[in-house]
Scaffold this motif. Structure first.
Motif, PDB file in Angstrom:
ATOM      1  N   PHE A   8       0.832  -1.206   0.000  1.00 11.45           N
ATOM      2  CA  PHE A   8       0.000   0.000   0.000  1.00 11.45           C
ATOM      3  C   PHE A   8       0.863   1.253   0.000  1.00 11.45           C
ATOM      4  N   ARG A   9       0.413   2.249  -0.754  1.00 13.40           N
ATOM      5  CA  ARG A   9       0.984   3.576  -0.732  1.00 13.40           C
ATOM      6  C   ARG A   9      -0.172   4.565  -0.642  1.00 13.40           C
ATOM      7  N   HIS A  10      -0.218   5.295   0.467  1.00 10.90           N
ATOM      8  CA  HIS A  10      -1.299   6.249   0.695  1.00 10.90           C
ATOM      9  C   HIS A  10      -2.664   5.579   0.522  1.00 10.90           C
ATOM     10  N   ASP A  11      -2.809   4.419   1.137  1.00  9.84           N
ATOM     11  CA  ASP A  11      -4.052   3.636   1.128  1.00  9.84           C
ATOM     12  C   ASP A  11      -4.402   3.057  -0.238  1.00  9.84           C
ATOM     13  N   LYS A  12      -3.543   3.195  -1.221  1.00 11.96           N
ATOM     14  CA  LYS A  12      -3.783   2.622  -2.541  1.00 11.96           C
ATOM     15  C   LYS A  12      -3.068   1.273  -2.628  1.00 11.96           C
ATOM     16  N   PRO A  13      -3.798   0.170  -2.973  1.00  5.79           N
ATOM     17  CA  PRO A  13      -3.144  -1.130  -3.069  1.00  5.79           C
ATOM     18  C   PRO A  13      -2.344  -1.273  -4.369  1.00  5.79           C
ATOM     19  N   TYR A  14      -1.224  -1.967  -4.265  1.00  8.32           N
ATOM     20  CA  TYR A  14      -0.367  -2.242  -5.421  1.00  8.32           C
ATOM     21  C   TYR A  14      -0.092  -3.737  -5.479  1.00  8.32           C
ATOM     22  N   LEU A  15      -0.045  -4.268  -6.682  1.00  5.47           N
ATOM     23  CA  LEU A  15       0.361  -5.647  -6.918  1.00  5.47           C
ATOM     24  C   LEU A  15       1.539  -5.638  -7.885  1.00  5.47           C
ATOM     25  N   ASP A  16       2.666  -6.130  -7.423  1.00  6.41           N
ATOM     26  CA  ASP A  16       3.892  -6.145  -8.238  1.00  6.41           C
ATOM     27  C   ASP A  16       4.218  -4.758  -8.791  1.00  6.41           C
ATOM     28  N   GLY A  17       4.024  -3.738  -7.947  1.00  8.74           N
ATOM     29  CA  GLY A  17       4.370  -2.381  -8.325  1.00  8.74           C
ATOM     30  C   GLY A  17       3.329  -1.646  -9.141  1.00  8.74           C
ATOM     31  N   THR A  18       2.204  -2.286  -9.457  1.00 10.93           N
ATOM     32  CA  THR A  18       1.156  -1.663 -10.265  1.00 10.93           C
ATOM     33  C   THR A  18      -0.039  -1.314  -9.385  1.00 10.93           C
ATOM     34  N   PRO A  19      -0.531  -0.069  -9.444  1.00  9.28           N
ATOM     35  CA  PRO A  19      -1.702   0.292  -8.647  1.00  9.28           C
ATOM     36  C   PRO A  19      -2.941  -0.483  -9.087  1.00  9.28           C
ATOM     37  N   VAL A  20      -3.715  -0.958  -8.129  1.00 11.41           N
ATOM     38  CA  VAL A  20      -4.905  -1.772  -8.377  1.00 11.41           C
ATOM     39  C   VAL A  20      -6.149  -0.942  -8.117  1.00 11.41           C
ATOM     40  N   ASP A  21      -7.098  -0.997  -9.048  1.00  8.39           N
ATOM     41  CA  ASP A  21      -8.347  -0.241  -8.918  1.00  8.39           C
ATOM     42  C   ASP A  21      -9.507  -1.106  -8.449  1.00  8.39           C
ATOM     43  N   VAL A  22      -9.534  -2.358  -8.872  1.00  6.76           N
ATOM     44  CA  VAL A  22     -10.600  -3.285  -8.486  1.00  6.76           C
ATOM     45  C   VAL A  22      -9.965  -4.575  -7.982  1.00  6.76           C
ATOM     46  N   VAL A  23     -10.320  -4.979  -6.774  1.00  7.53           N
ATOM     47  CA  VAL A  23      -9.911  -6.283  -6.250  1.00  7.53           C
ATOM     48  C   VAL A  23     -11.042  -7.261  -6.510  1.00  7.53           C
ATOM     49  N   TYR A  24     -10.754  -8.251  -7.340  1.00  5.85           N
ATOM     50  CA  TYR A  24     -11.711  -9.309  -7.633  1.00  5.85           C
ATOM     51  C   TYR A  24     -11.513 -10.383  -6.570  1.00  5.85           C
ATOM     52  N   ARG A  25     -12.368 -10.357  -5.565  1.00  7.51           N
ATOM     53  CA  ARG A  25     -12.163 -11.181  -4.363  1.00  7.51           C
ATOM     54  C   ARG A  25     -12.464 -12.652  -4.630  1.00  7.51           C
ATOM     55  N   CYS A  26     -11.438 -13.492  -4.413  1.00 10.23           N
ATOM     56  CA  CYS A  26     -11.636 -14.937  -4.488  1.00 10.23           C
ATOM     57  C   CYS A  26     -11.262 -15.628  -3.183  1.00 10.23           C
ATOM     58  N   PHE A  27     -11.007 -14.877  -2.145  1.00 10.29           N
ATOM     59  CA  PHE A  27     -10.869 -15.452  -0.808  1.00 10.29           C
ATOM     60  C   PHE A  27     -12.225 -15.335  -0.129  1.00 10.29           C
ATOM     61  N   GLU A  28     -12.551 -16.341   0.687  1.00 12.15           N
ATOM     62  CA  GLU A  28     -13.863 -16.398   1.307  1.00 12.15           C
ATOM     63  C   GLU A  28     -13.797 -15.989   2.769  1.00 12.15           C
ATOM     64  N   ALA A  29     -14.962 -15.705   3.312  1.00 10.25           N
ATOM     65  CA  ALA A  29     -15.030 -15.283   4.707  1.00 10.25           C
ATOM     66  C   ALA A  29     -14.434 -16.330   5.637  1.00 10.25           C
ATOM     67  N   ASP A  30     -14.674 -17.608   5.355  1.00 17.95           N
ATOM     68  CA  ASP A  30     -14.167 -18.645   6.246  1.00 17.95           C
ATOM     69  C   ASP A  30     -12.649 -18.746   6.199  1.00 17.95           C
ATOM     70  N   GLN A  31     -12.041 -18.451   5.040  1.00 18.86           N
ATOM     71  CA  GLN A  31     -10.584 -18.426   4.979  1.00 18.86           C
ATOM     72  C   GLN A  31     -10.021 -17.359   5.915  1.00 18.86           C
ATOM     73  N   VAL A  32     -10.687 -16.242   5.968  1.00 19.16           N
ATOM     74  CA  VAL A  32     -10.245 -15.125   6.807  1.00 19.16           C
ATOM     75  C   VAL A  32     -10.559 -15.407   8.270  1.00 19.16           C
ATOM     76  N   TYR A  33     -11.756 -15.907   8.506  1.00 15.92           N
ATOM     77  CA  TYR A  33     -12.215 -16.188   9.863  1.00 15.92           C
ATOM     78  C   TYR A  33     -11.311 -17.204  10.562  1.00 15.92           C
ATOM     79  N   LEU A  34     -10.855 -18.188   9.805  1.00 20.92           N
ATOM     80  CA  LEU A  34     -10.066 -19.264  10.393  1.00 20.92           C
ATOM     81  C   LEU A  34      -8.575 -18.954  10.479  1.00 20.92           C
ATOM     82  N   ASP A  35      -8.151 -17.798   9.933  1.00 22.88           N
ATOM     83  CA  ASP A  35      -6.727 -17.467   9.883  1.00 22.88           C
ATOM     84  C   ASP A  35      -6.521 -16.015  10.308  1.00 22.88           C
ATOM     85  N   PRO A  36      -6.124 -15.769  11.562  1.00 25.14           N
ATOM     86  CA  PRO A  36      -5.931 -14.387  12.031  1.00 25.14           C
ATOM     87  C   PRO A  36      -4.956 -13.605  11.161  1.00 25.14           C
ATOM     88  N   GLU A  37      -3.931 -14.260  10.628  1.00 27.39           N
ATOM     89  CA  GLU A  37      -2.984 -13.559   9.764  1.00 27.39           C
ATOM     90  C   GLU A  37      -3.662 -13.095   8.479  1.00 27.39           C
TER      91      GLU A  37
END
Length: 444
Positions: A222-251
């Motif tokens: 992140f730079r100034h709250d803007k996400p980057y992937l491999d140095g490229t600013p990202v405008d839309v995150v196409y979410r493919c992680f699920e709530a249970d993946q997050v819920y079960l993993d504090p990290e």
């Protein structure tokens, strides 16, 4: 029950085997599954009429907290059997209604389509194949193209509609008003398991002109709250992680939190938010079906629910044992019921009453209720006659239709098919006999 175009296809002197054409197509060749030897056909008004009903059902589904619990999300989550931490993950962005984006799984009972469950969210599969199968058949199979022209066949290209939706979602974020950069993000370690699955979608989206990338949430900086992937600013995150993946993993939650903040301040669009998983819970459909809440819906809304949704009830803990009518139904109508764990997908944990004896069924009901589940009335899918291209014999298959939807409405369809009577679950991951079929519509 067989539609007119299917009869014409099966009776035609030339019956092309579509499977080899599909396997040779570059956009479909990397998918490891198998294709049915023909597409499925449905009358256009019936398909679009049901799609309109699905859109209304989505609106009713996401209005449940307000209608039934006066906006109390704690009470809503408790009714679904969600523990506090899991529910909090799903409500991180406020618990509001997510965008209409996902896939509904549907059977056709020979008279009408019936909704089995909603997959709400970007992580559902099939976006890459639903539109490509019809396109490839029309463009690369001359025999089928001739048949299609003679019967006025058409289709909606799911990938094209998705690309348009992502452009629209990211328009306000993309620099200079150009096309957004889209990053499909998996959870930690997700690319090892699912990376190859998402490659065809990436290539399809790039074919429609999007800068579409694949990564994991741990690769985002992140730079100034803007996400980057491999140095490229990202405008839309196409979410493919699920709530249970997050819920079960504090990290994992620590990695997701900055994305949620970026979405809140408007430097990125999270497509779709984790709130989508809240409304994927099968218990939501039980709340729509439950007659105790009929007065919360207008007569017209009740008619839509009755037309689209089979009888569905939630079971959680031992509380259902106090409902004598529900217990009696479980015992007396076993062969008309199917049991589905609330938060699982892909056929996991499903028990069909008609495939078990009485003792096994009741044990399954009691065990599933401990973790939360729904009972649903059996819907028997109509037989789909398929001519074996090698022998000429007619074989009967059954189809689970996948209706895709986006904020602007219907976004195409495909089907998963299985030999009739083979299993109660028609799914790629659940049964290796499952095949995929394209869907065409026609005017009556």
């Amino acid at each position: 029950m067989t539609d007119a175009v299917t009869r014409a296809y099966n009776e035609s002197a030339v019956r092309p085997d579509s499977a080899p054409t599909l396997r040779r197509a570059p956009s479909l060749a990397d998918w490891p599954g198998e294709y049915l030897s023909r597409p499925l056909f449905v009358e256009k008004d019936q398909l679009h009429g049901f799609a309109a009903d699905l859109d209304r059902m989505l609106g009713l589904l996401t209005s449940l907290p307000e209608r039934l619990y006066d906006g109390d999300l704690d009470a809503f989550c408790a009714a679904l059997g969600l523990d506090e931490r899991r529910g909090a993950v799903m409500r991180r962005l406020g618990g509001g209604a997510p965008p209409h984006a996902g896939r509904a799984d549907v059977y056709h009972d020979g008279t009408a389509f019936k909704l089995l469950e909603f997959g709400i969210g970007s992580e559902v599969g099939g976006w890459d194949r639903a539109g490509e199968i019809p396109r490839v058949l029309l463009e690369e199979d001359a025999a089928f193209a001739s048949f299609a022209a003679g019967h006025g066949l058409g289709y909606t290209h799911t990938g094209r509609v998705l690309a348009d939706a992502l452009r629209e979602a990211g328009a306000a974020v993309a620099a200079g008003g150009g096309d957004p950069v889209v990053a499909l993000l998996e959870g930690p370690g997700g690319l090892d398991r699912w990376g190859a699955t998402w490659q065809p979608l990436r290539e399809l989206m790039r074919g429609f002109g999007l800068d579409f990338r694949i990564g994991e949430i741990g690769q985002i900086t992140f730079r100034h709250d803007k996400p980057y992937l491999d140095g490229t600013p990202v405008d839309v995150v196409y979410r493919c992680f699920e709530a249970d993946q997050v819920y079960l993993d504090p990290e994992a939650m620590a990695l997701v939190e900055p994305l949620c903040r970026a979405h809140e301040v408007g430097t990125v669009v999270l497509w779709t938010p984790l709130e989508s998983n809240l409304y994927c819970e099968k218990g939501c459909l039980a709340l729509l079906s439950d007659t105790r809440y009929r007065d919360r819906f207008s007569a017209d809304e009740q008619a839509v629910i009755d037309r689209v949704l089979p009888w569905t009830r939630v079971l959680h803990g031992d509380g259902f044992l106090a409902d004598a009518d529900l217990v009696a139904r479980c015992h007396d109508r076993r062969t008309e019921l199917i049991l589905k764990p609330n938060g699982l997908y892909g056929g996991k944990g499903v028990v069909a009453g008609w495939e078990t004896d009485a003792g096994e069924w009741w044990r399954a009901v009691r065990e599933a209720a401990e973790g939360g589940c729904v009972l649903q009335e059996r819907v028997t899918p109509r037989p789909e006659p398929v001519v074996d291209p090698l022998t000429g014999a007619v074989e009967h298959w059954q189809a689970a239709w996948g209706f895709f939807y986006l904020p602007r409405g219907h976004a195409g369809a495909y089907a998963r098919v299985l030999p009739a009577g083979d299993s109660a679950v028609i799914g790629i991951s659940a049964n290796d006999k499952t095949r995929t079929a394209g869907v065409f519509h026609y005017s009556s």
